[in-house]
Design a protein around this motif. Structure first.
Motif, mmCIF file in Angstrom:
data_model
loop_
_atom_site.group_PDB
_atom_site.id
_atom_site.type_symbol
_atom_site.label_atom_id
_atom_site.label_comp_id
_atom_site.label_asym_id
_atom_site.label_seq_id
_atom_site.Cartn_x
_atom_site.Cartn_y
_atom_site.Cartn_z
ATOM 1 N N ARG A 31 -41.372 0.674 1.233
ATOM 2 C CA ARG A 31 -42.931 1.480 1.101
ATOM 3 C C ARG A 31 -42.688 2.529 0.114
ATOM 4 N NH1 ARG A 31 -44.837 2.485 7.419
ATOM 5 N NH2 ARG A 31 -45.325 0.221 7.877
ATOM 6 N N ILE A 32 -41.605 3.468 0.316
ATOM 7 C CA ILE A 32 -41.617 4.739 -0.685
ATOM 8 C C ILE A 32 -41.183 4.372 -1.908
ATOM 9 C CG2 ILE A 32 -39.994 6.737 -0.908
ATOM 10 C CD1 ILE A 32 -39.388 6.428 2.319
ATOM 11 N N VAL A 33 -40.415 3.413 -2.141
ATOM 12 C CA VAL A 33 -39.999 2.832 -3.434
ATOM 13 C C VAL A 33 -41.471 2.415 -4.400
ATOM 14 C CG1 VAL A 33 -38.958 1.498 -4.916
ATOM 15 C CG2 VAL A 33 -37.682 2.638 -3.117
ATOM 16 N N ALA A 34 -42.039 1.652 -3.568
ATOM 17 C CA ALA A 34 -43.370 0.918 -4.260
ATOM 18 C C ALA A 34 -44.200 2.020 -4.446
ATOM 19 C CB ALA A 34 -43.873 -0.216 -3.310
ATOM 20 N N PHE A 35 -44.491 3.094 -3.705
ATOM 21 C CA PHE A 35 -45.678 3.921 -3.648
ATOM 22 C C PHE A 35 -45.085 4.860 -4.894
ATOM 23 C CE2 PHE A 35 -47.601 8.125 -2.586
ATOM 24 C CZ PHE A 35 -48.849 7.494 -2.668
ATOM 25 N N CYS A 36 -43.871 5.223 -4.901
ATOM 26 C CA CYS A 36 -43.344 6.343 -6.018
ATOM 27 C C CYS A 36 -43.663 5.717 -7.217
ATOM 28 C CB CYS A 36 -42.100 6.847 -5.561
ATOM 29 S SG CYS A 36 -41.922 7.756 -4.361
ATOM 30 N N GLY A 37 -43.018 4.511 -7.318
ATOM 31 C CA GLY A 37 -43.013 3.772 -8.709
ATOM 32 C C GLY A 37 -44.469 3.532 -9.240
ATOM 33 N N THR A 38 -45.388 3.298 -8.371
ATOM 34 C CA THR A 38 -46.842 3.101 -8.806
ATOM 35 C C THR A 38 -47.413 4.475 -9.278
ATOM 36 O OG1 THR A 38 -46.979 1.458 -7.079
ATOM 37 C CG2 THR A 38 -48.879 1.777 -8.035
#
Length: 491
Positions: A31-38
């Motif tokens: 969740r964290i990685v996907a949100f931060c990347g986007t």
């Protein structure tokens, strides 16, 4: 150096997707990685958007090859606007997914697929090469296949077969059309092709290519008569996937029609023009029939996708300044408002575990914010002024009247009444009527995402006059394609 920015909205989601694959079965970390990347991608696309608005089209030629041999990325105002809107919707949808997609799907490849889909979408909006348009189409389509079946429910598996077969078939015709164009033009660079195409002696082959491209992109966009796959395929996956599909995937087909028609086929004569106009009007009509025929919330909004696609394509067919401005206004509006409405429908389903509006009622007592938010989104979809759906339709109907397309204008205006009736019917059944008792699930993150998206839709409507210079610049490369060609230095 600024031109190097163009590639980052493509490579950052791709890198994020690779990182997500390496993380393993850690849903919270994903969740964290996907949100931060986007979110990083969003900041870059916003900066790129500002640069394009202030300084004009940005072009990145990969390697030292000259046009037409080089691979080119182009960010004009239309591309920058679509990339920004797509990334913004994806950021909000990832947050919405925390309480809606389910921990099992989060554990595996949901976020990875979303990132690869964003890679393909941003690439498709940015590429200046017709073959790479096909490549990026395949990137987001392959991602959508995974998103379509992830979870493995019976209806998902049934509908995914049809969805994959239709898209594979249309992709084969896409390659065929590209090959035919290349055989007579000798170039894959879209600006260079536009420059050379009108010098071709035998224009009949160009007309055939135009019809093939219409077939391909009409299939991707869900236009009549090639929409048969859309209602079932979009109904099957979970709401976050449906929202991404409904808000974004069909719009890439629309964008591809706008770009290829303006650059290649706008002067092919009445055959291509009439085919596209008839298909657009029939798409609106059959979308209206579907929206009125069902009592299922999801299907009503899915058929409203078709209505919007038809309206936007009418703006392209008219091909005047006002019409293309209206088409782009309505394109951006529909991306935002469809995401909002599908989010709100997802919240209703989370509360009630039901999609048939005849079995629902009384939600306004316990969920007043949900009711008010849905009502505003519904009015916006229908084009009630000053909300966002009004301005696009206003410009398209105005252009239709001025150009003598009275029947087209009447169809669009009547479709607005159908849209209003269909979405208000949902509102009245779900939030009023016989009250029922529901278990109150956790929906705070879903509500925050849905309200945020609806506020963005409201702002897009209220600030439409201020945003007019942006939309006007975005429409310029469509109704005056020579500006796109000159920006790439093609002479």
């Amino acid at each position: 150096m600024m031109n190097n920015l163009i590639v980052f909205p493509i490579i950052i989601p791709a890198i994020t997707a690779i990182i997500l694959i390496c993380i393993g079965k850690k849903p919270i970390l994903k969740r964290i990685v996907a949100f931060c990347g986007t979110l990083i991608t969003l900041f870059i696309t916003l900066f790129q958007f500002i640069q394009v608005f202030n300084h004009g089209t940005m072009v990145l030629t990969l390697g030292n090859w000259k046009i037409p041999y080089s691979i080119v990325l182009v960010s004009d105002m239309l591309s920058a606007l679509l990339v920004l809107t797509t990334t913004l919707i994806t950021v909000i949808m990832i947050y919405y997914s925390y309480q809606s997609i389910g921990i099992e799907r989060e554990t595996y490849y949901y976020y990875t697929s979303v990132m690869f889909m964003l890679t393909g979408l941003n690439g498709a909006f940015t590429t200046g090469d017709i073959f790479n348009l096909f490549v990026f189409f395949e990137v987001f389509l392959i991602s959508s296949y995974v998103m379509m079946i992830i979870g493995g429910t019976k209806i998902q598996l049934q509908e995914s077969i049809k969805y994959i077969l239709v898209n594979v078939t249309s992709s084969a015709f896409f390659v065929l059309a590209i090959g035919m164009l290349y055989s007579v033009i000798g170039s894959l660079n879209m600006a260079d092709m536009s420059h050379k195409i009108h010098g071709i002696q035998h224009q009949s082959i160009i007309v055939i290519c135009a019809i093939l491209f219409i077939f391909v992109f009409a299939t991707k966009a869900g236009m009549f008569p090639l929409y048969f796959w859309l209602p079932g395929a979009y109904y099957a996956p979970p709401i976050p996937v449906l929202a991404l599909f409904g808000a974004l995937l069909t719009k890439v087909g629309v964008y591809a029609l706008y770009r290829t028609y303006s650059l290649f086929f706008s002067q092919t004569g009445v055959i291509v023009h009439n085919i596209l106009l008839i298909l657009a009007l029939l798409t609106i009509i059959f979308g209206c029939i579907g929206a009125l025929a069902y009592h299922d919330m999801k299907k009503i909004i899915i058929y409203n996708i078709m209505i919007a696609i038809g309206v936007i394509i009418v703006g392209l067919v008219l091909f005047t300044k006002d019409a293309t401005i209206g088409g782009i206004y309505y394109l951006i509006h529909d991306m935002i408002i469809k995401a909002s409405l599908f989010m709100l429908i997802g919240i209703i389903m989370k509360i009630t575990h039901e999609t048939d509006i005849r079995k629902l009622g009384g939600l306004i007592k316990d969920y007043p914010l949900l009711g008010v938010t849905y009502f505003i989104a519904a009015l916006s979809l229908a084009g009630i002024p000053p909300l966002s759906g009004f301005y696009g339709k206003y410009f398209i109907v105005k252009a239709a009247m001025q150009e003598g397309y009275i029947i087209s204008a009447i169809v669009i205006l009547l479709s607005s009444l159908v849209v209003l009736y269909s979405v208000i019917t949902i509102f009245l059944h779900v939030f009023f009527g016989t009250g029922q008792t529901y278990v109150k699930p956790a929906i705070n993150k879903m509500m925050f995402a849905a309200v945020t998206m609806t506020v963005i839709a409201i702002l897009f409507g209220v600030m439409s006059e201020s945003l007019y210079p942006v939309i006007e610049k975005a429409a310029l490369s469509i109704h005056s394609p020579e500006t796109y060609v000159k920006a790439l230095g093609v002479k």
